[in-house]
Scaffold this active site. Structure first.
Site, PDB file in Angstrom:
ATOM      1  N   ARG A 253     -22.646 -37.811  10.760  1.00 44.23           N
ATOM      2  CA  ARG A 253     -23.030 -39.167  11.477  1.00 44.23           C
ATOM      3  C   ARG A 253     -23.197 -40.235  10.268  1.00 44.23           C
ATOM      4  O   ARG A 253     -24.120 -41.044  10.270  1.00 44.23           O
ATOM      5  CB  ARG A 253     -24.724 -38.976  11.887  1.00 44.23           C
ATOM      6  CG  ARG A 253     -24.824 -38.019  13.045  1.00 44.23           C
ATOM      7  CD  ARG A 253     -24.641 -38.787  14.415  1.00 44.23           C
ATOM      8  NE  ARG A 253     -24.719 -37.891  15.525  1.00 44.23           N
ATOM      9  CZ  ARG A 253     -25.578 -37.681  16.226  1.00 44.23           C
ATOM     10  NH1 ARG A 253     -26.709 -38.322  15.977  1.00 44.23           N
ATOM     11  NH2 ARG A 253     -25.287 -37.062  17.174  1.00 44.23           N
TER      12      ARG A 253
ATOM     13  N   ASP B  21     -18.556 -39.726  20.963  1.00 44.63           N
ATOM     14  CA  ASP B  21     -19.810 -38.755  21.217  1.00 44.63           C
ATOM     15  C   ASP B  21     -19.024 -37.343  21.836  1.00 44.63           C
ATOM     16  O   ASP B  21     -18.064 -37.932  22.617  1.00 44.63           O
ATOM     17  CB  ASP B  21     -20.876 -39.292  21.870  1.00 44.63           C
ATOM     18  CG  ASP B  21     -22.111 -38.543  21.542  1.00 44.63           C
ATOM     19  OD1 ASP B  21     -22.740 -38.651  20.625  1.00 44.63           O
ATOM     20  OD2 ASP B  21     -22.395 -37.709  22.626  1.00 44.63           O
TER      21      ASP B  21
ATOM     22  N   TYR C 178     -25.518 -29.385  27.735  1.00 45.95           N
ATOM     23  CA  TYR C 178     -26.196 -30.862  28.042  1.00 45.95           C
ATOM     24  C   TYR C 178     -25.735 -31.058  29.621  1.00 45.95           C
ATOM     25  O   TYR C 178     -26.439 -31.734  30.356  1.00 45.95           O
ATOM     26  CB  TYR C 178     -25.401 -31.812  27.209  1.00 45.95           C
ATOM     27  CG  TYR C 178     -25.966 -31.979  25.850  1.00 45.95           C
ATOM     28  CD1 TYR C 178     -27.431 -32.558  25.579  1.00 45.95           C
ATOM     29  CD2 TYR C 178     -25.380 -31.264  24.648  1.00 45.95           C
ATOM     30  CE1 TYR C 178     -27.672 -32.469  24.423  1.00 45.95           C
ATOM     31  CE2 TYR C 178     -25.761 -31.226  23.608  1.00 45.95           C
ATOM     32  CZ  TYR C 178     -27.070 -31.931  23.470  1.00 45.95           C
ATOM     33  OH  TYR C 178     -27.698 -32.024  21.956  1.00 45.95           O
TER      34      TYR C 178
ATOM     35  N   ARG D 127     -27.743 -45.048  12.710  1.00 53.59           N
ATOM     36  CA  ARG D 127     -28.728 -46.077  12.588  1.00 53.59           C
ATOM     37  C   ARG D 127     -29.411 -46.299  11.255  1.00 53.59           C
ATOM     38  O   ARG D 127     -30.145 -47.087  11.128  1.00 53.59           O
ATOM     39  CB  ARG D 127     -29.605 -45.570  13.583  1.00 53.59           C
ATOM     40  CG  ARG D 127     -29.187 -45.814  14.893  1.00 53.59           C
ATOM     41  CD  ARG D 127     -29.946 -45.148  15.964  1.00 53.59           C
ATOM     42  NE  ARG D 127     -29.836 -43.527  15.797  1.00 53.59           N
ATOM     43  CZ  ARG D 127     -30.318 -42.450  16.622  1.00 53.59           C
ATOM     44  NH1 ARG D 127     -31.145 -42.850  17.423  1.00 53.59           N
ATOM     45  NH2 ARG D 127     -29.847 -41.218  16.398  1.00 53.59           N
TER      46      ARG D 127
ATOM     47  N   ARG E 296     -24.123 -52.328  16.861  1.00 53.97           N
ATOM     48  CA  ARG E 296     -24.506 -51.766  17.828  1.00 53.97           C
ATOM     49  C   ARG E 296     -25.081 -53.056  18.696  1.00 53.97           C
ATOM     50  O   ARG E 296     -24.957 -52.948  20.118  1.00 53.97           O
ATOM     51  CB  ARG E 296     -25.464 -50.561  17.491  1.00 53.97           C
ATOM     52  CG  ARG E 296     -25.662 -49.575  18.800  1.00 53.97           C
ATOM     53  CD  ARG E 296     -26.635 -48.728  18.645  1.00 53.97           C
ATOM     54  NE  ARG E 296     -28.084 -49.211  19.123  1.00 53.97           N
ATOM     55  CZ  ARG E 296     -28.893 -48.638  19.490  1.00 53.97           C
ATOM     56  NH1 ARG E 296     -28.667 -47.125  19.637  1.00 53.97           N
ATOM     57  NH2 ARG E 296     -29.934 -48.771  20.165  1.00 53.97           N
TER      58      ARG E 296
HETATM   59  O1  CP3 Z   1     -20.664 -38.408  12.836  1.00 51.64           O
HETATM   60  C1  CP3 Z   1     -20.377 -39.507  12.987  1.00 51.64           C
HETATM   61  O2  CP3 Z   1     -20.657 -40.609  12.401  1.00 51.64           O
HETATM   62  C2  CP3 Z   1     -19.202 -39.581  14.445  1.00 51.64           C
HETATM   63  C3  CP3 Z   1     -19.966 -39.893  15.471  1.00 51.64           C
HETATM   64  C4  CP3 Z   1     -20.743 -38.989  16.228  1.00 51.64           C
HETATM   65  C5  CP3 Z   1     -21.911 -39.141  17.097  1.00 51.64           C
HETATM   66  N1  CP3 Z   1     -22.236 -38.171  17.795  1.00 51.64           N
HETATM   67  C6  CP3 Z   1     -22.216 -40.787  17.288  1.00 51.64           C
HETATM   68  C7  CP3 Z   1     -23.750 -40.524  17.875  1.00 51.64           C
HETATM   69  C8  CP3 Z   1     -20.347 -37.616  16.333  1.00 51.64           C
HETATM   70  C9  CP3 Z   1     -19.515 -36.499  15.781  1.00 51.64           C
HETATM   71  C10 CP3 Z   1     -21.453 -37.023  17.473  1.00 51.64           C
HETATM   72  C11 CP3 Z   1     -21.550 -35.865  17.625  1.00 51.64           C
HETATM   73  C12 CP3 Z   1     -22.571 -35.306  18.664  1.00 51.64           C
HETATM   74  N2  CP3 Z   1     -23.121 -36.015  19.880  1.00 51.64           N
HETATM   75  C13 CP3 Z   1     -23.373 -33.956  18.656  1.00 51.64           C
HETATM   76  C14 CP3 Z   1     -22.925 -32.740  17.847  1.00 51.64           C
HETATM   77  C15 CP3 Z   1     -23.354 -32.874  16.571  1.00 51.64           C
HETATM   78  C16 CP3 Z   1     -24.942 -32.842  16.318  1.00 51.64           C
HETATM   79  O3  CP3 Z   1     -25.660 -33.749  15.934  1.00 51.64           O
HETATM   80  O4  CP3 Z   1     -25.230 -31.745  16.598  1.00 51.64           O
HETATM   81  C17 CP3 Z   1     -24.338 -33.830  19.641  1.00 51.64           C
HETATM   82  C18 CP3 Z   1     -25.003 -32.768  19.959  1.00 51.64           C
HETATM   83  C19 CP3 Z   1     -24.073 -35.136  20.268  1.00 51.64           C
HETATM   84  C20 CP3 Z   1     -24.989 -35.770  21.476  1.00 51.64           C
HETATM   85  C21 CP3 Z   1     -25.989 -36.748  21.216  1.00 51.64           C
HETATM   86  N3  CP3 Z   1     -25.413 -38.090  20.898  1.00 51.64           N
HETATM   87  C22 CP3 Z   1     -27.284 -36.702  21.078  1.00 51.64           C
HETATM   88  C23 CP3 Z   1     -28.102 -35.425  21.234  1.00 51.64           C
HETATM   89  C24 CP3 Z   1     -27.704 -37.937  20.559  1.00 51.64           C
HETATM   90  C25 CP3 Z   1     -28.997 -38.507  20.715  1.00 51.64           C
HETATM   91  C26 CP3 Z   1     -29.957 -37.974  19.547  1.00 51.64           C
HETATM   92  C27 CP3 Z   1     -29.634 -39.224  18.503  1.00 51.64           C
HETATM   93  O5  CP3 Z   1     -29.262 -39.035  17.217  1.00 51.64           O
HETATM   94  O6  CP3 Z   1     -30.048 -40.290  18.661  1.00 51.64           O
HETATM   95  C28 CP3 Z   1     -26.498 -38.669  20.737  1.00 51.64           C
HETATM   96  C29 CP3 Z   1     -26.411 -40.150  20.144  1.00 51.64           C
HETATM   97  C30 CP3 Z   1     -25.522 -40.798  18.963  1.00 51.64           C
HETATM   98  N4  CP3 Z   1     -24.327 -40.430  18.979  1.00 51.64           N
HETATM   99  C31 CP3 Z   1     -25.816 -41.508  18.089  1.00 51.64           C
HETATM  100  C32 CP3 Z   1     -24.636 -41.530  17.349  1.00 51.64           C
HETATM  101  C33 CP3 Z   1     -24.614 -42.818  16.077  1.00 51.64           C
HETATM  102  C34 CP3 Z   1     -27.084 -42.252  18.040  1.00 51.64           C
HETATM  103  C35 CP3 Z   1     -26.998 -43.413  19.213  1.00 51.64           C
HETATM  104  C36 CP3 Z   1     -27.553 -44.924  18.994  1.00 51.64           C
HETATM  105  O7  CP3 Z   1     -26.993 -45.565  18.257  1.00 51.64           O
HETATM  106  O8  CP3 Z   1     -28.614 -45.177  19.409  1.00 51.64           O
END
Ligand code: CP3
Length: 344
Positions: A25, A75, A152, A29, A38
């Site tokens: 990540r 994602d 999910y 944010r 964003r």
């Molecule tokens: O790592 C990186 O920078 C690359 C991008 C990336 C994102 N999600 C961007 C993201 C990667 C590799 C993921 C993987 C992901 N997504 C996983 C597996 C890794 C982990 O964290 O366990 C999972 C379970 C998801 C599903 C997901 N996406 C969830 C549960 C959420 C909400 C929780 C949260 O952190 O807000 C997301 C949203 C998400 N994916 C964000 C980002 C940057 C935040 C969204 C935003 O900008 O509001």
């Protein structure tokens, strides 16, 4: 000829004097520049599907910190969306999807060959990045592992214990396995297309692997990941794969050999000393600083970072967190971690 990229050298099994570093990540944010882009995109999913802006946010942490790898901005839930699930994000809560609970729900999913219509902008982001990254930086593509993505799709949201997916597995095995198979086949095509577009490494995120125990772990975490890796290796020999069966505990032992992964990423529920003893002898490992240090910083961050580098210095290691960085992290603490790893 530039020296081969440090991440690729570690993935090939080389022990380096300083471990290469990137962060789960890393585009997110906690960075003001991410929040600005964003806002420009409108929302998270629009950002994922806007290749120019997704390229920009992928590059932001590379510019700011000089990480050794960039991870494609996308994602794991885009694949179910490409298979026909409805997907949206509720601010402050996380993802929501239409649910699949029976055969009729499964039958509504699209065939695997249809995913590219939706995912083409993601491949375009990869192509942009392949042309834009500094030559020493490795480009990592990724997907979710079938089990994690299925949790999910079945529940329609994130759940603390993955209860609905466990229930479907127990009550309607054929539908549950059909979902896992469709996701396995879709993931092979998705990752293969990312590699064709220029991803040099791919990572498979099994964030909820730890809730599968015993034989269930072998059938629904290990087996689908192994099938994906076997097929990718056949199609793209030489492209390394990182597997992240998060919270696998004892199941981390032997995971390299069983799955064919070049690197096993470990979470922070195991110590680096334990990893050095039980997992690293099988190949490259990645991890495993607690992400909370990116919030709290200070001497604890420095001490724990040094401890991990020290414990894993005798074998191939890519430094990373044990899970993604959180929105409340302080960007200065990320710099402190990098400086500590690089001995600056
Ligand atoms: O790592 C990186 O920078 C690359 C991008 C990336 C994102 N999600 C961007 C993201 C990667 C590799 C993921 C993987 C992901 N997504 C996983 C597996 C890794 C982990 O964290 O366990 C999972 C379970 C998801 C599903 C997901 N996406 C969830 C549960 C959420 C909400 C929780 C949260 O952190 O807000 C997301 C949203 C998400 N994916 C964000 C980002 C940057 C935040 C969204 C935003 O900008 O509001």
């Amino acid at each position: 000829m530039p020296a081969q990229k440090t991440i690729l050298r570690a993935l090939a099994g080389e022990t380096l004097p300083t471990p290469p570093i990137w962060m789960m990540r890393q585009a997110g944010r906690y960075l003001p520049e991410y929040r600005a882009t964003r806002a420009q995109a409108g929302d998270f999913l629009s950002l994922c599907y806007n290749s120019d802006l997704a390229t920009e946010v992928t590059l932001q942490p590379i510019r700011r910190y000089g990480f050794d790898a960039a991870i494609l901005f996308a994602d794991i839930l885009l694949l179910p969306q490409a298979l026909g699930a409805d997907l949206w994000f509720v601010t402050g809560e996380g993802p929501r999807l239409s649910t699949i609970t029976d055969q009729a729900g499964f039958d509504k999913l699209k065939p695997v060959e249809d995913i590219h219509e939706t995912l083409n902008p993601i491949y375009q982001t990869v192509r942009n990045l392949a042309g834009a990254l500094p030559e020493e930086v490795t480009l990592i593509g990724f997907a979710g592992a079938p089990w994690t993505v299925a949790t999910y799709m079945i529940a329609g949201k994130g759940t603390p214990d993955q209860g609905p997916a466990h229930a479907l597995k127990a009550e309607n095995g054929p539908v549950f396995e059909a979902i896992i198979d469709r996701l396995t086949e879709g993931t092979i095509e998705y990752l293969s297309s990312q590699i064709e577009a220029g991803a040099e490494v791919v990572k498979i995120f099994d964030s909820w692997a730890g809730s599968l125990k015993g034989e269930d772990f072998d059938r629904y975490a290990l087996a689908p990941t192994t099938r994906i890796i076997t097929e990718l290796k056949a199609r793209h020999p030489g492209v390394p794969v990182i597997a992240f069966p998060r919270q696998a505990g004892d199941k981390y032992v032997g995971f390299h050999e069983k799955s064919g992964a070049d690197c096993v990423a470990v979470d922070d529920s195991v110590t680096a000393e334990w990893v050095a003893q039980h997992v690293q002898p099988s190949g490259c490992v990645q991890g495993n600083l607690k992400s909370s240090h990116m919030v709290t910083g200070g001497d604890d961050l420095v001490r724990e970072t040094r401890k991990i580098v020290e414990a894993l210095k005798s074998g191939p290691h890519i430094f990373n967190l044990g899970h993604g960085i959180t929105p409340d992290a302080d960007p200065d603490n990320v710099q402190l971690m990098i400086d500590t790893v690089r001995g600056a």
